[in-house]
Design a protein around this motif. Sequence first.
Motif, PDB file in Angstrom:
ATOM      1  N   SER A  83       0.844  -1.189   0.000  1.00 46.91           N
ATOM      2  CA  SER A  83       0.000   0.000   0.000  1.00 46.91           C
ATOM      3  C   SER A  83       0.882   1.243   0.000  1.00 46.91           C
ATOM      4  O   SER A  83       1.918   1.272   0.650  1.00 46.91           O
ATOM      5  CB  SER A  83      -0.868  -0.024   1.248  1.00 46.91           C
ATOM      6  OG  SER A  83      -1.454   1.222   1.440  1.00 46.91           O
ATOM      7  N   THR A  84       0.496   2.233  -0.747  1.00 48.19           N
ATOM      8  CA  THR A  84       1.325   3.433  -0.854  1.00 48.19           C
ATOM      9  C   THR A  84       0.461   4.678  -0.837  1.00 48.19           C
ATOM     10  O   THR A  84      -0.735   4.618  -1.069  1.00 48.19           O
ATOM     11  CB  THR A  84       2.100   3.447  -2.180  1.00 48.19           C
ATOM     12  OG1 THR A  84       1.152   3.401  -3.235  1.00 48.19           O
ATOM     13  CG2 THR A  84       3.064   2.324  -2.289  1.00 48.19           C
ATOM     14  N   ARG A  85       1.093   5.801  -0.598  1.00 55.73           N
ATOM     15  CA  ARG A  85       0.374   7.069  -0.705  1.00 55.73           C
ATOM     16  C   ARG A  85       1.148   7.976  -1.651  1.00 55.73           C
ATOM     17  O   ARG A  85       2.355   8.125  -1.511  1.00 55.73           O
ATOM     18  CB  ARG A  85       0.159   7.633   0.694  1.00 55.73           C
ATOM     19  CG  ARG A  85       0.947   8.828   1.018  1.00 55.73           C
ATOM     20  CD  ARG A  85       0.758   9.538   2.344  1.00 55.73           C
ATOM     21  NE  ARG A  85      -0.112   9.052   3.375  1.00 55.73           N
ATOM     22  CZ  ARG A  85      -0.230   9.674   4.562  1.00 55.73           C
ATOM     23  NH1 ARG A  85       0.452  10.771   4.807  1.00 55.73           N
ATOM     24  NH2 ARG A  85      -1.022   9.222   5.482  1.00 55.73           N
ATOM     25  N   THR A  86       0.472   8.548  -2.607  1.00 57.30           N
ATOM     26  CA  THR A  86       1.144   9.472  -3.521  1.00 57.30           C
ATOM     27  C   THR A  86       1.133  10.859  -2.897  1.00 57.30           C
ATOM     28  O   THR A  86       0.501  11.095  -1.883  1.00 57.30           O
ATOM     29  CB  THR A  86       0.446   9.529  -4.885  1.00 57.30           C
ATOM     30  OG1 THR A  86      -0.857  10.075  -4.699  1.00 57.30           O
ATOM     31  CG2 THR A  86       0.352   8.168  -5.518  1.00 57.30           C
ATOM     32  N   LEU A  87       1.835  11.763  -3.558  1.00 56.93           N
ATOM     33  CA  LEU A  87       1.958  13.111  -3.003  1.00 56.93           C
ATOM     34  C   LEU A  87       0.605  13.781  -2.803  1.00 56.93           C
ATOM     35  O   LEU A  87       0.375  14.450  -1.795  1.00 56.93           O
ATOM     36  CB  LEU A  87       2.814  13.973  -3.926  1.00 56.93           C
ATOM     37  CG  LEU A  87       4.295  14.062  -3.602  1.00 56.93           C
ATOM     38  CD1 LEU A  87       4.948  15.079  -4.505  1.00 56.93           C
ATOM     39  CD2 LEU A  87       4.518  14.450  -2.152  1.00 56.93           C
TER      40      LEU A  87
END
Lengths: 251, 251, 287, 292, 290
Positions: free
Chosen positions: D243-247
């Motif tokens: 899981s990731t979060r973009t800017l």
Amino acid sequence: MSKFSISNLDLYYDNGAFHALKNINLELQEKEITAFIGPSGCGKSTLLKSLNRMNDLVEGCKITGKVLLDGEDIYGNMNINLLRKRVGMVFQKPNPFPMSIYDNIAYGPRTHGIRSKVKLDDIVERSLRNAAIWDEVKDRLKLSALGMSGGQQQRLCIARALAVEPEVLLMDEPTSALDPISTSKIEELAVELKKNYTIIMVTHNMQQAARISDKTAFFLLGEVVEYGETEQIFSMPKNKKTEDYITGRFG
Amino acid sequence: MSKFSISNLDLYYDNGAFHALKNINLELQEKEITAFIGPSGCGKSTLLKSLNRMNDLVEGCKITGKVLLDGEDIYGNMNINLLRKRVGMVFQKPNPFPMSIYDNIAYGPRTHGIRSKVKLDDIVERSLRNAAIWDEVKDRLKLSALGMSGGQQQRLCIARALAVEPEVLLMDEPTSALDPISTSKIEELAVELKKNYTIIMVTHNMQQAARISDKTAFFLLGEVVEYGETEQIFSMPKNKKTEDYITGRFG
Amino acid sequence: ACGSNGESTSDAGSDSGSDKEASAEAPTGEISVISREDGSGTRGAFIELFGIEEKDDSGEKIDNTTEDAQVTNNTSVMMTSVAGDPQAIGYISLGSLDKSVKALKVDGAEATAENVKNDTYKISRPFNIATTDKVSEAAQDFIDYILSAEGQKIVEDNGYIAAAADAAAYAGSKPSGKIVVAGSSSVTPVMEKLKEGYEAVNPDAEIEIQQSDSTTGMESAISGVCDIGMASRELKDSETEAGLKGQEIALDGIAVIVNNENAMTDITSDQVKEIYTGEVTDWEDLQ
Amino acid sequence: MDEAIQPINVQSAKQKIKSYSHNPGSLILAGLVGLAALLTVLTLVFIVGYILIKGIPNLTPELFQLEYNSENVSMFPAIINTICMTVLSLLIAGPLGILAAVYLVEYAKKGNKLVSLVRVTAETLTGIPSIVYGLFGMLFFVTTLHWGYSMLAGAFTLAIMVLPVIMRTTEEALLSVPDTFREASFGLGAGRLRTIFVVILPSAVPGIFSGVILSIGRIVGETAALMYTAGTVAELPKSVMSSTRTLSVHMYSLASEGLYVDQAYATAVVLLLIVLIINWISGRIARKIKKG
Amino acid sequence: MKDIKETVMKYVFLLCACASILAVVLICLFLFANGVPAIGKIGIFDFLLGEKWKPGNDIYGILPFILGSIYVTAGAIVIGVPVGILTAIFMARFCPPKLYRFMKPAVDLLAGIPSVVYGFFGLVVLVPFVRDFFGRTLGFGGSGASMFTASVMLGIMILPTIISVGESSIRAVPNSYYEGALALGATHERSVFFTVVPAAKSGIMAGIILGVGRAIGETMAVIMIAGNQPRMPKGLFKGVRTLTSNIVIEMGYATDLHRDALIATAVVLFVFILLINLLFSLVKRRGTNG
Ligand SMILES: Nc1ncnc2c1ncn2[C@@H]1O[C@H](COP(=O)(O)OP(=O)(O)OP(=O)(O)O)[C@@H](O)[C@H]1O
Ligand SMILES: Nc1ncnc2c1ncn2[C@@H]1O[C@H](COP(=O)(O)OP(=O)(O)OP(=O)(O)O)[C@@H](O)[C@H]1O
Ligand SMILES: [Mg+2]
Ligand SMILES: [Mg+2]
């Protein structure tokens, strides 16, 4: 009387990197047909385009010298659009607009303020007749001009140029895509038109030049090698290179 | 021996709405130059394109009848790409690819599997020489082909067609944009090539047809009005219409 | 919100602490009422506690919030709107309050965690976490930590009110494993602090926090996408029926806020009700 | 020598203005066009200026630490994630969209039912709000396909979102390639594939890239669709399944509770910078491909 | 051998073309499965034509949002389309190369600014301006968060799409058209507007459709500045809620029927967009036939 008077004209492409026209001096006569001949790449089209300032569009194109139209400097204070209305042009490759045949022809007159349907109808018919294409298209004036054959397209372009009633008509190999019948019609038309208009025509067809032009200019590598009466150029050219070229046609 | 044998060919555009070719029957001879002449819009280009199935690209174009190449039906099981390799084509308007001159020429050979740089270099040079344009472009093979003049572009296209070493060369007014010197070079080339190749050429230039072709076919409104030895067609045409057309050229 | 406050206004606030009162004016003109969206925990608590929600004859609850109220689903939009409009009034979570806006005393009680805890300030909402029956060992240990003295201290340190007043110290088994926590964006900031606290005592645990919204958190917990769901509202019946068990981990006070230029410092709950039901639409009409 | 040329074919400003006196209509058109451009530029200057003024003072070194925690709210992992997410989404949507456009332009016959269907569906996709994409992605990729909150789920969701943009712009670009190129290539015995990949697509590259740039803009700027699919974990991705979060998501998260608004503006500055860099790089690639 | 490759690739292309159909079908399934039963429960007329939205009392009428979406999108078109097309023309045919080197990345940048940033910009700059200038100085009233503000914001947001798609299609028009017109004595402006631009019609239209799609689907920025009152639109300077805003605003806490009603809102939006597109392609077909 001379219509165009060109003196000391030099033209460079690519910001001076390529010298395309070298010290051109020519007097082009009113109500005559002048033919420009010469091998491919010698600068015929380039000179033609200098006469209605179409070279202004080419980036990095630089011109020095003087071109007078009826004594007026076309590179001076003349309105460029009025210049182009007075000096019409037909291109080497037919370039009809992607509109109906009718709108193609009416484009020029409309540009110059003619709105009346009756007048436009009249101009469209007259121009198409003059360009020897009326009979072929009269039933499909509302159809797109892009559906026509190459030859038809070129005649349409000639009609379009005639529709603004120019004083001078520049033609860049206008018949190179035409069959002999249309060609001879256009040639007849040119001869007919020169009563009232000045015509300058680039051609690769020696016979065409010989047949219809009054004066001929022979170009080589950006220079005018010889300029004079057509008859004299074709019968007894002064310059060896001209002779070679003209006879080379049949060699 | 006849290279192309066309029988009962009918062609319709717009899903049958326009009958462009009507019952064409022709035997086109191997190692000869056949000229197609006729007024604009009579179907010359259309027939030419039927010979390498370029009309397949036109939507709504329908063809009936038979076209045999060396006795083989080209509308049968023949691989269309191999057909087009065997039957090369040069178009009416020059259409170089937006690549370098070198890549334009090498495109065909590469398509057909030639990868070796040495071979390609050789093919490029040979083709350009054959098309009488090598000297003009040899120093700028890596530059874009779009920067050339119209005449140069057309010769490039001829070179490009030659590079795949076709058996038949279809040419649609290949010289209409060329100056006489290049034209005569191309004509010489055509005459040279016919020793090994079959050439079919559409032209508006009567002299050209008369000068270089062996056979001539005269078209009118989608029909072949007359077909025969060039000499015979030009000296004593059997059909009144042919005569009118040919002499109309000078009328 | 927005930095307008964060940066410029907070500066103004700090160097003009004393003349704040002087520059503030008695509000005039139309009241810009700003509310949270239907269903949100903040709004639910707010309308209930101020009596904006009333039962009709058939016993059904009716939300009487005026239709002319602007609606936002975002705390910082609420704050920015109030900070930028001298005629605005709104409400936010106590944990998000900063100097860009002014919290009003309600019925004389100041909006502080202290007052919520000792019940003088009544307006608050719960922060919940929810799990299914199948809780992994790691997740259960993390929950234990949250409810331990250490965990509840972190809650208090961040401006929220502890749910369990005197919890025992954390004495977990510190198992390793990955724990996915998902849900309410309101709960997320304090959950991040809890995560960092927990990871300090149990370096083997790997906690992933997915910030979305309360409903998504509950659904993720039901479908097994996450181990622990977060909600800033009470659990719905349908959610408990689907097997979720809720657990309150903190309380969050709700502050009624106005623009810093607004001279008001006090408001009564009746006034709040009048404003939010649309009975009063002009600051001058406010008694 | 070159400087010595004094060209006569350069119109002075005075001449140009004078020529308009004959054509007041043209003057009005020119004025309108100029005004519109000015408006656009002013808008941009306003918005960018606003972001820079709010953001630059808040750009601190802590924001770029390797690890995110709630003290430093570092955006470094988000930067990396943004780049990975952009590349991954384009890897999916790019070929799909370009090949689909190739089919529509080069293979499908005029008036083909399938073509109109594809076109209508593609245009419908452009109008679907990102939240719906998000919910769909959550239900389909995250839950049904069991990908969980992951970069892959996010990338696929975004790919569907930008697919119509790439398709449409590529289609336009292909249509504007002159037919003479096709004829010439077929005439040399080249098959469709070779014609498409060697002649047509390279000529269409600038148009295609304008679509890619638009897509990058949407990918980088997207929040709603990603929160529900890729999640919001502010860590460096371990694989496409993490899981990731973009800017943008990072910025939205920072701003949403009003706790880290200043940092959110700083993030916006970085976001702008990244968009600029990506655009610049793709522009260069486009030019390279075109030159061959 | 070659033929096999050609055929295989043809089907690969075909498959790719079907990807968007597949996506729409999947989204459709998901939306309809959740939304249609809700519509059934609420009653299709109560849902579509109801003027009240009170989820707390199970009253779900979305007419206000349908109107809101139409008004705001129309506003965005009125503001964004002319400016966008004119700017595209400027960039393709009027812009000096030096300026272009700045303009082009600028427009691309505009496309890359996230909605959230636009939203905050609108909230901090546009909303107060509209409130103070239109609302208080000109006396239109309102708190600034309004239909007008949202239209302006969306007008700005669709600019880059319209500009870049429009510009590249104008550039793709063969130069011979332009030259032909100039040679007839037309001015630069006339040649561009009456020859080049009409030839780029289809591309420009594509840009507008993409832009309108973005305007309809945009949410993050709109919810920050439109006011979002769940009631019938009351005026240009009063708040408004669009279909998309309605979904985003309430989805976070919605459960059960409320949630399904929101998904049903998405169904309506979806059908709405589908209808617009069908209409567009119908108009286009008329245009090419006539
Ligand atoms: N826009 C341009 N930029 C640079 N060089 C050019 C440009 N246009 C033409 N040239 C070069 O200038 C020379 C003259 O070109 P021009 O088109 O005038 O030849 P032409 O005599 O008309 O030839 P053709 O008979 O083949 O049409 C050629 O060598 C050509 O390559
Ligand atoms: N793709 C097409 N669709 C419909 N009609 C066509 C198409 N191509 C050509 N035609 C029509 O078919 C007829 C024959 O065209 P063709 O191009 O073969 O003529 P041509 O003899 O080569 O003329 P030209 O000498 O002018 O090149 C013309 O009337 C033309 O309008
Ligand atoms: Mg020329
Ligand atoms: Mg032809």
